[in-house]
Design a protein around this motif. Structure first.
Motif, short mmCIF file in Angstrom:
data_model
loop_
_atom_site.label_atom_id
_atom_site.label_comp_id
_atom_site.label_asym_id
_atom_site.label_seq_id
_atom_site.Cartn_x
_atom_site.Cartn_y
_atom_site.Cartn_z
N SER A 25 0.83 -1.21 0.00
CA SER A 25 0.00 0.00 0.00
C SER A 25 0.86 1.26 0.00
CB SER A 25 -0.92 0.00 1.21
OG SER A 25 -1.81 -1.10 1.18
N LEU A 26 1.94 1.23 0.78
CA LEU A 26 2.82 2.39 0.85
C LEU A 26 3.49 2.64 -0.50
CD1 LEU A 26 4.06 4.61 2.57
CD2 LEU A 26 5.82 3.00 3.31
N GLN A 27 3.90 1.58 -1.17
CA GLN A 27 4.53 1.74 -2.47
C GLN A 27 3.56 2.35 -3.49
OE1 GLN A 27 5.73 -1.87 -4.60
NE2 GLN A 27 7.65 -0.86 -5.16
N LYS A 28 2.31 1.87 -3.48
CA LYS A 28 1.31 2.43 -4.40
C LYS A 28 1.04 3.90 -4.10
CE LYS A 28 -1.04 -2.00 -5.15
NZ LYS A 28 -2.29 -2.78 -4.91
N THR A 29 0.99 4.23 -2.82
CA THR A 29 0.74 5.62 -2.43
C THR A 29 1.89 6.54 -2.86
OG1 THR A 29 -0.55 4.89 -0.52
CG2 THR A 29 0.22 7.16 -0.49
N LEU A 30 3.13 6.02 -2.74
CA LEU A 30 4.28 6.81 -3.14
C LEU A 30 4.25 7.14 -4.63
CD1 LEU A 30 7.21 5.22 -1.09
CD2 LEU A 30 6.26 7.52 -0.84
N PHE A 31 3.73 6.21 -5.43
CA PHE A 31 3.63 6.48 -6.86
C PHE A 31 2.67 7.65 -7.15
CE2 PHE A 31 5.18 2.03 -7.58
CZ PHE A 31 6.28 2.38 -8.36
N LEU A 32 1.68 7.83 -6.25
CA LEU A 32 0.70 8.90 -6.45
C LEU A 32 1.12 10.21 -5.78
CD1 LEU A 32 -2.58 6.85 -5.83
CD2 LEU A 32 -1.58 7.49 -8.02
N THR A 33 2.15 10.15 -4.94
CA THR A 33 2.57 11.34 -4.20
C THR A 33 2.90 12.54 -5.08
OG1 THR A 33 3.40 10.00 -2.36
CG2 THR A 33 4.28 12.23 -2.56
N PRO A 34 3.55 12.35 -6.23
CA PRO A 34 3.85 13.53 -7.08
C PRO A 34 2.61 14.32 -7.48
CG PRO A 34 5.21 11.69 -7.76
CD PRO A 34 4.25 11.16 -6.74
N LEU A 35 1.44 13.66 -7.51
CA LEU A 35 0.21 14.40 -7.79
C LEU A 35 -0.06 15.42 -6.69
CD1 LEU A 35 -2.11 11.51 -9.06
CD2 LEU A 35 -0.87 13.20 -10.42
N GLY A 36 0.24 15.03 -5.45
CA GLY A 36 0.10 15.94 -4.32
C GLY A 36 1.05 17.12 -4.42
N TRP A 37 2.29 16.82 -4.86
CA TRP A 37 3.24 17.92 -5.04
C TRP A 37 2.70 18.92 -6.06
CZ3 TRP A 37 8.15 14.55 -6.39
CH2 TRP A 37 8.42 13.68 -5.34
N GLY A 38 2.19 18.35 -7.16
CA GLY A 38 1.67 19.22 -8.22
C GLY A 38 0.56 20.12 -7.73
N LEU A 39 -0.34 19.56 -6.88
CA LEU A 39 -1.44 20.35 -6.34
C LEU A 39 -0.91 21.48 -5.46
CD1 LEU A 39 -4.46 20.84 -5.82
CD2 LEU A 39 -4.33 19.15 -3.96
N VAL A 40 0.07 21.17 -4.59
CA VAL A 40 0.62 22.18 -3.69
C VAL A 40 1.32 23.27 -4.50
CG1 VAL A 40 2.33 22.61 -1.88
CG2 VAL A 40 0.85 20.59 -1.75
N VAL A 41 2.10 22.87 -5.51
CA VAL A 41 2.80 23.85 -6.34
C VAL A 41 1.81 24.74 -7.08
CG1 VAL A 41 4.33 24.13 -8.35
CG2 VAL A 41 4.87 22.43 -6.58
N TRP A 42 0.74 24.14 -7.58
CA TRP A 42 -0.29 24.90 -8.31
C TRP A 42 -0.96 25.93 -7.40
CZ3 TRP A 42 -5.83 24.51 -7.91
CH2 TRP A 42 -6.51 25.23 -8.89
N LEU A 43 -1.26 25.51 -6.15
CA LEU A 43 -1.89 26.43 -5.20
C LEU A 43 -0.93 27.54 -4.77
CD1 LEU A 43 -3.79 23.88 -2.89
CD2 LEU A 43 -4.83 25.49 -4.50
N SER A 44 0.37 27.21 -4.68
CA SER A 44 1.35 28.14 -4.11
C SER A 44 1.99 29.05 -5.14
CB SER A 44 2.46 27.35 -3.39
OG SER A 44 1.90 26.49 -2.41
N TYR A 45 2.02 28.60 -6.39
CA TYR A 45 2.78 29.35 -7.40
C TYR A 45 2.21 30.77 -7.60
CZ TYR A 45 5.39 30.32 -11.64
OH TYR A 45 6.24 30.89 -12.56
N GLY A 46 3.10 31.73 -7.54
CA GLY A 46 2.71 33.13 -7.70
C GLY A 46 2.39 33.82 -6.40
N TYR A 47 2.20 33.06 -5.33
CA TYR A 47 1.87 33.63 -4.02
C TYR A 47 3.00 33.40 -3.01
CZ TYR A 47 -2.82 33.59 -6.03
OH TYR A 47 -3.91 33.77 -6.85
N ILE A 48 3.76 32.35 -3.24
CA ILE A 48 4.83 31.97 -2.30
C ILE A 48 6.15 32.02 -3.05
CG2 ILE A 48 5.69 30.10 -0.82
CD1 ILE A 48 2.77 29.20 -0.54
#
Length: 416
Positions: A25-48
């Motif tokens: 389960s942890l390995q599968k979740t790690l494969f999806l983790t970059p999607l979370g990074w993308g969301l955070v970068v999208w929310l933060s870009y231009g403001y942070i």
């Protein structure tokens, strides 16, 4: 196996399976983790500041690559449950720290973005929680790392900044509630795994018990050969094949000569030893397709599939000669001879009549001097003479010489 040992084995197996599920389960979740990074970068870009975003992503990328490497190592190595748990705790803590690092690196630059990042934090905790349902210690490390890098930095902001105390208290309570609910679920899941393993063990033990019962029901306890019950079933089967016009089969009945004398002189323990080694000796002279069974007492019956009468007689004579010329057991030294009757399966005949015919041949072998092979042909019992057969002086049927007298009828009693 006592109850304590059984419980220990089940617990260890359940732990192994639970940890394996957590690793997957942890390995599968790690494969999806970059999607979370993308969301955070999208929310933060231009403001942070880009520097802060880049720093956070690099921290996470390093942790992400190391975690993948460790998981591959865990899956490719035969590690103990204790070591696997330690690795999972380490990976989980690092994952929690990487997510928690959002607070000191990305917060306080835009209130609206901060609000969305809080939602992301809560979502990450909720999404990651099921990963650790089979390893609660890993979740505790994840939550601790998450909390340690998010709540203490928030408390340093001061009450006047973005409701720091409210965030700290709320996020702490959220993690505690998540831990409580996950712990309840984890207990049930682990119990389910144990019950499944218990059921598997029970099913396996039941199958082994049934197999042992079947062996005991179909095998003779002394010789480990097929018993009379199993023999009757096989006779019916081969008789059915004969009635359907399939290949010929023959029956050989063997009786140890003067077996009662062995019991009287040496005792029943030695007699049992003789029976066992006799069965082994006879089995060694049969083909792999032949089936030897203990018929009762010192009597044995062999079914010879796909064998005509000539082949059956050759096998019977080979057995008789081998038994005669070899010491059966050495302590005490005992040599024996065997009398043998041979008959082939006839169409539309009952198995009882088949047994009577081969028994009649064995009767003649016993009552005409023992250590002989007799067979049934044309409703008569005749002695087999292999030496004469080799010289060509044989009966017109091609199997041996016809002994004097009328065709032999089945006898109800027989001398030892």
């Amino acid at each position: 196996m006592n109850n304590a040992t059984h419980a220990k084995i089940v617990h260890e197996d359940a732990t192994t399976k639970a940890l394996g599920q957590c690793v997957e389960s942890l390995q599968k979740t790690l494969f999806l983790t970059p999607l979370g990074w993308g969301l955070v970068v999208w929310l933060s870009y231009g403001y942070i500041p880009t520097r802060n975003i880049t720093t956070w992503v690099l921290i996470f990328l390093i942790e992400w690559l190391i975690s993948h490497g460790i998981i591959i190592y865990i899956k490719s190595s035969r590690l103990s449950n204790k070591k696997i748990t330690a690795f999972l705790n380490l990976l989980s803590a690092a994952d929690g720290i990487a997510w928690g690092a959002m607070v000191p690196l990305l917060f306080l630059y835009n209130q609206l973005v901060d609000s969305w990042l809080v939602v992301v934090l809560c979502g990450v905790a909720a999404i990651n929680a099921p990963v650790y349902v089979t390893c609660m210690s890993a979740f505790r490390y994840f939550a601790t790392g998450f909390w340690a890098f998010s709540v203490p930095p928030a408390l340093q902001w001061g009450a006047e900044v973005f409701a720091a105390s409210e965030f700290s208290i709320g996020f702490t309570v959220y993690l505690l509630i998540l831990h409580y609910n996950l712990n309840v679920l984890s207990t049930k899941v682990i119990l389910g795994i144990k019950l499944q393993l218990e059921n598997n063990i029970f099913t396996r033990d039941l199958a082994e018990s049934l197999e042992r019962v079947e062996i005991l029901a179909n095998n003779d306890a002394l010789t480990n050969l097929a018993n009379r019950r199993s023999l009757n079933s096989m006779l019916i089967n081969f008789q059915h094949k004969k009635d359907c016009g399939q290949a010929n089969s023959c029956l050989i009945m063997l009786d140890i000569d003067f077996f009662k004398k062995i019991n009287d002189v040496h005792g029943h323990a030695i007699g049992d030893k003789v029976l066992f080694h006799f069965g082994q000796r006879v089995q060694a002279n049969l083909r792999s397709s032949d089936v030897l069974s203990r018929y009762g007492g010192e009597e044995f019956i062999a079914i010879l599939p796909d064998a005509d009468l000539e082949m059956a007689l050759e096998i019977a004579e080979r057995i008789r000669t081998d038994i005669q010329h070899h010491e059966l057991i050495s302590d005490p030294p005992i040599s024996i001879t065997v009398s043998i009757g041979v008959s082939k399966f006839e169409k539309n005949e009952s198995t009882d009549d088949l047994i009577k015919r081969v028994d009649a041949c064995l009767y003649m072998a016993k009552n005409n001097g023992r250590n002989q092979v007799w067979f049934n042909i044309e409703d008569a019992a005749r002695q087999y003479y292999p030496s004469l057969e080799r010289q060509g002086a044989v009966h017109q049927a091609g199997y041996g010489a016809l002994p004097p007298g009328e065709p032999v009828q089945w006898q109800s009693t027989r001398q030892d």
